[in-house]
Design a protein around this motif. Structure first.
Motif, PDB file in Angstrom:
ATOM      1  N   LYS A  31       1.099  -3.028  15.576  1.00 45.74           N
ATOM      2  CA  LYS A  31       0.072  -4.232  15.674  1.00 45.74           C
ATOM      3  C   LYS A  31      -0.373  -5.720  16.710  1.00 45.74           C
ATOM      4  O   LYS A  31       0.770  -5.652  16.449  1.00 45.74           O
TER       5      LYS A  31
ATOM      6  N   ILE B  30      -5.668  -9.648  10.455  1.00 41.89           N
ATOM      7  CA  ILE B  30      -6.586  -8.218  10.565  1.00 41.89           C
ATOM      8  C   ILE B  30      -5.636  -7.144  10.351  1.00 41.89           C
ATOM      9  O   ILE B  30      -4.327  -7.172  10.672  1.00 41.89           O
ATOM     10  N   HIS B  31      -6.339  -5.886   9.641  1.00 49.19           N
ATOM     11  CA  HIS B  31      -6.007  -4.807   9.470  1.00 49.19           C
ATOM     12  C   HIS B  31      -5.441  -3.934  10.172  1.00 49.19           C
ATOM     13  O   HIS B  31      -5.749  -3.980  11.808  1.00 49.19           O
ATOM     14  N   GLY B  32      -4.387  -3.605   9.972  1.00 47.44           N
ATOM     15  CA  GLY B  32      -3.676  -2.305  10.789  1.00 47.44           C
ATOM     16  C   GLY B  32      -4.884  -1.750  10.794  1.00 47.44           C
ATOM     17  O   GLY B  32      -5.303  -0.939  10.132  1.00 47.44           O
TER      18      GLY B  32
ATOM     19  N   HIS C  52      -5.302  -9.944   3.552  1.00 45.51           N
ATOM     20  CA  HIS C  52      -5.048  -8.811   4.135  1.00 45.51           C
ATOM     21  C   HIS C  52      -4.270  -8.506   5.537  1.00 45.51           C
ATOM     22  O   HIS C  52      -4.195  -9.621   5.978  1.00 45.51           O
ATOM     23  N   GLY C  53      -3.951  -7.283   5.575  1.00 46.20           N
ATOM     24  CA  GLY C  53      -3.306  -7.137   6.899  1.00 46.20           C
ATOM     25  C   GLY C  53      -2.491  -8.000   7.125  1.00 46.20           C
ATOM     26  O   GLY C  53      -2.118  -8.568   8.151  1.00 46.20           O
ATOM     27  N   GLY C  54      -1.015  -7.967   6.419  1.00 46.36           N
ATOM     28  CA  GLY C  54      -0.131  -8.710   6.022  1.00 46.36           C
ATOM     29  C   GLY C  54       1.012  -8.024   6.658  1.00 46.36           C
ATOM     30  O   GLY C  54       1.935  -9.352   6.834  1.00 46.36           O
ATOM     31  N   SER C  55       0.624  -7.164   7.294  1.00 46.97           N
ATOM     32  CA  SER C  55       2.087  -6.663   8.185  1.00 46.97           C
ATOM     33  C   SER C  55       1.324  -6.734   9.466  1.00 46.97           C
ATOM     34  O   SER C  55       0.880  -7.064  10.074  1.00 46.97           O
TER      35      SER C  55
ATOM     36  N   ASN D 134      -1.580  -8.690   0.726  1.00 45.87           N
ATOM     37  CA  ASN D 134      -1.308  -7.375   1.253  1.00 45.87           C
ATOM     38  C   ASN D 134      -0.540  -6.519   2.531  1.00 45.87           C
ATOM     39  O   ASN D 134      -1.158  -6.412   3.784  1.00 45.87           O
TER      40      ASN D 134
ATOM     41  N   ASN E  32       0.658  -1.160  -0.259  1.00 49.51           N
ATOM     42  CA  ASN E  32      -0.178   0.207   0.214  1.00 49.51           C
ATOM     43  C   ASN E  32       0.852   0.887  -0.157  1.00 49.51           C
ATOM     44  O   ASN E  32       2.309   1.221   0.842  1.00 49.51           O
TER      45      ASN E  32
ATOM     46  N   GLN F 241      -0.283  -0.753  -4.542  1.00 50.28           N
ATOM     47  CA  GLN F 241      -1.954  -0.746  -4.073  1.00 50.28           C
ATOM     48  C   GLN F 241      -2.162   1.073  -3.776  1.00 50.28           C
ATOM     49  O   GLN F 241      -1.475   1.058  -2.856  1.00 50.28           O
TER      50      GLN F 241
ATOM     51  N   ASP G  60      -7.117  -0.535  -4.537  1.00 50.78           N
ATOM     52  CA  ASP G  60      -7.140  -1.396  -3.373  1.00 50.78           C
ATOM     53  C   ASP G  60      -8.984  -1.438  -2.530  1.00 50.78           C
ATOM     54  O   ASP G  60      -9.277  -0.626  -3.934  1.00 50.78           O
ATOM     55  N   HIS G  61      -8.968  -1.940  -1.616  1.00 50.37           N
ATOM     56  CA  HIS G  61     -10.716  -1.691  -1.323  1.00 50.37           C
ATOM     57  C   HIS G  61     -11.290  -0.592  -1.360  1.00 50.37           C
ATOM     58  O   HIS G  61     -11.276   0.635  -1.225  1.00 50.37           O
TER      59      HIS G  61
ATOM     60  N   GLY H  49       0.603  -3.061   4.658  1.00 48.54           N
ATOM     61  CA  GLY H  49       0.272  -1.690   4.316  1.00 48.54           C
ATOM     62  C   GLY H  49       1.006  -0.747   5.456  1.00 48.54           C
ATOM     63  O   GLY H  49       1.757   0.094   5.729  1.00 48.54           O
ATOM     64  N   THR H  50       0.616  -1.108   7.427  1.00 47.12           N
ATOM     65  CA  THR H  50       0.972  -0.698   8.269  1.00 47.12           C
ATOM     66  C   THR H  50       2.292  -1.004   8.295  1.00 47.12           C
ATOM     67  O   THR H  50       3.044   0.493   8.472  1.00 47.12           O
TER      68      THR H  50
HETATM   69  P1  13P Z   1      -1.808  -4.437   7.073  1.00 41.79           P
HETATM   70  O1  13P Z   1      -1.737  -2.935   7.204  1.00 41.79           O
HETATM   71  O2  13P Z   1      -2.191  -5.162   8.411  1.00 41.79           O
HETATM   72  O3  13P Z   1      -0.600  -5.170   7.053  1.00 41.79           O
HETATM   73  O4  13P Z   1      -3.091  -4.381   5.750  1.00 41.79           O
HETATM   74  C1  13P Z   1      -3.102  -3.678   4.950  1.00 41.79           C
HETATM   75  C2  13P Z   1      -3.929  -4.634   3.722  1.00 41.79           C
HETATM   76  O5  13P Z   1      -5.168  -5.478   4.162  1.00 41.79           O
HETATM   77  C3  13P Z   1      -4.608  -3.599   2.644  1.00 41.79           C
HETATM   78  O6  13P Z   1      -6.138  -3.496   2.000  1.00 41.79           O
END
Ligand code: 13P
Length: 300
Positions: A205, A192-194, A229-232, A251, A21, A45, A80-81, A253-254
């Motif tokens: 996280k 879980i998402h950040g 999703h929530g890969g961090s 994915n 992201n 993304q 993304d989303h 992101g955080t």
């Molecule tokens: P994290 O922020 O937990 O890495 O997740 C990113 C994500 O899933 C974006 O769609």
């Protein structure tokens, strides 16, 4: 490279395509460079929440930056989303955003109807899929509740995992894949998402783990590549096992966002310093967490 085929090839190789992201425009350049320097294949993304609540500016601005720094054979651009109902429970004009993304050159898109009933989620996904497929672009659509984006406190992580709160259901995954026309399915399996709410977005996280058997069962039921999703900050072994079981895109992101933001706090105004930190963090993710160095040699 054709995005739909890239993800299918990744699945056949039991590898995943990382999707990074970019909630700040200057993150695009170092992430693209890191992907190419690792000889990997990955997506860049942006999600709607990242131009609404962070500094991505707009989907067109991220596309413009991407086309400056993209590296043929290594990078892909993904939307993304795009929620139908957003994290503040407001309705979104999702069709016009997806249509703008297709015009701007995004190579795959996502629709998120996960806050709707199953029937409505299938209906809006099929509608968005028809638009994307007309432009020969694959579409990802979410089923199940991956928590973290909502502006409310999450239950303790162990409670989510033990009770399988929000987990994607097998029968629903099967029906959704058959009827919605989506190409890839993000699932809720312990991830879980950040958090994005201002008060908590700088927090680390909680370490998540994945119900691997559930991933395997969902993959068998849906029959299409699954997305995590929530890969961090997911437990290291869980990521490897989840890819083995059916995850073809992850994915992240955080952790990369925080890396950029903390560097900017450390040296205000020094964008080059923050970009260097993002570059190193992305390389580290690809090498030591996702094991995707040299993926470009195996994917056409
Ligand atoms: P994290 O922020 O937990 O890495 O997740 C990113 C994500 O899933 C974006 O769609």
């Amino acid at each position: 490279m054709e995005t739909k085929s890239v993800v299918i090839q990744a699945r056949t190789l039991k590898k995943c395509i990382p999707a990074f992201n970019c909630p700040h425009v200057p993150m695009v350049k170092p992430i693209a460079q890191a992907i190419a320097d690792e000889n990997s294949v990955a997506m860049i993304q942006v999600a709607r929440v990242e131009w609404e609540k962070f500094k991505a500016e707009s989907l067109e601005r991220i596309a413009e930056e991407y086309f400056k720094y993209r590296v043929e054979g290594h990078t892909l651009l993904h939307l993304d989303h795009i929620p139908v109902i957003d994290e503040d429970y407001l309705e979104v004009d999702y069709m016009s955003l997806i249509s703008r993304a297709l015009k701007a050159g995004f190579e795959s898109v996502m629709i998120d109807g996960s806050r709707l009933s199953l029937e409505d989620n299938i209906r809006v996904t099929a509608e968005a899929a028809a638009l994307a497929h007309e432009a020969k672009v694959p579409i990802e659509a979410e089923l199940g509740a991956v928590m973290g984006h909502e502006n409310k406190e999450m239950p303790p992580y162990e409670e989510i995992f033990a009770s399988k709160m929000g987990f994607t259901k097998l029968d629903e995954a099967k029906r959704f894949a058959q009827e919605s026309s989506c190409d890839w399915l993000p699932v809720a399996v312990g991830n879980i998402h950040g958090q994005v709410a201002e008060a908590v977005r700088n927090q680390k996280k909680p370490e998540a783990r994945i119900d691997i058997q559930h991933v395997a069962d969902l993959y068998a039921a849906a029959g299409i590549p699954l997305v995590l999703h929530g890969g961090s900050g997911i437990k290291y072994q869980s990521v490897l096992d989840a890819v083995e079981a059916g995850i073809a895109k992850i994915n992240v992101g955080t952790e990369v966002r925080q890396c950029y933001e903390f560097a900017m706090q450390e040296r205000p105004g020094d964008i080059a310093y923050a970009q260097e930190k993002v570059y190193l963090k992305t390389r580290d993710y690809i090498q030591n967490y996702l094991y995707n160095t040299d993926l470009a040699d195996k994917i056409k």
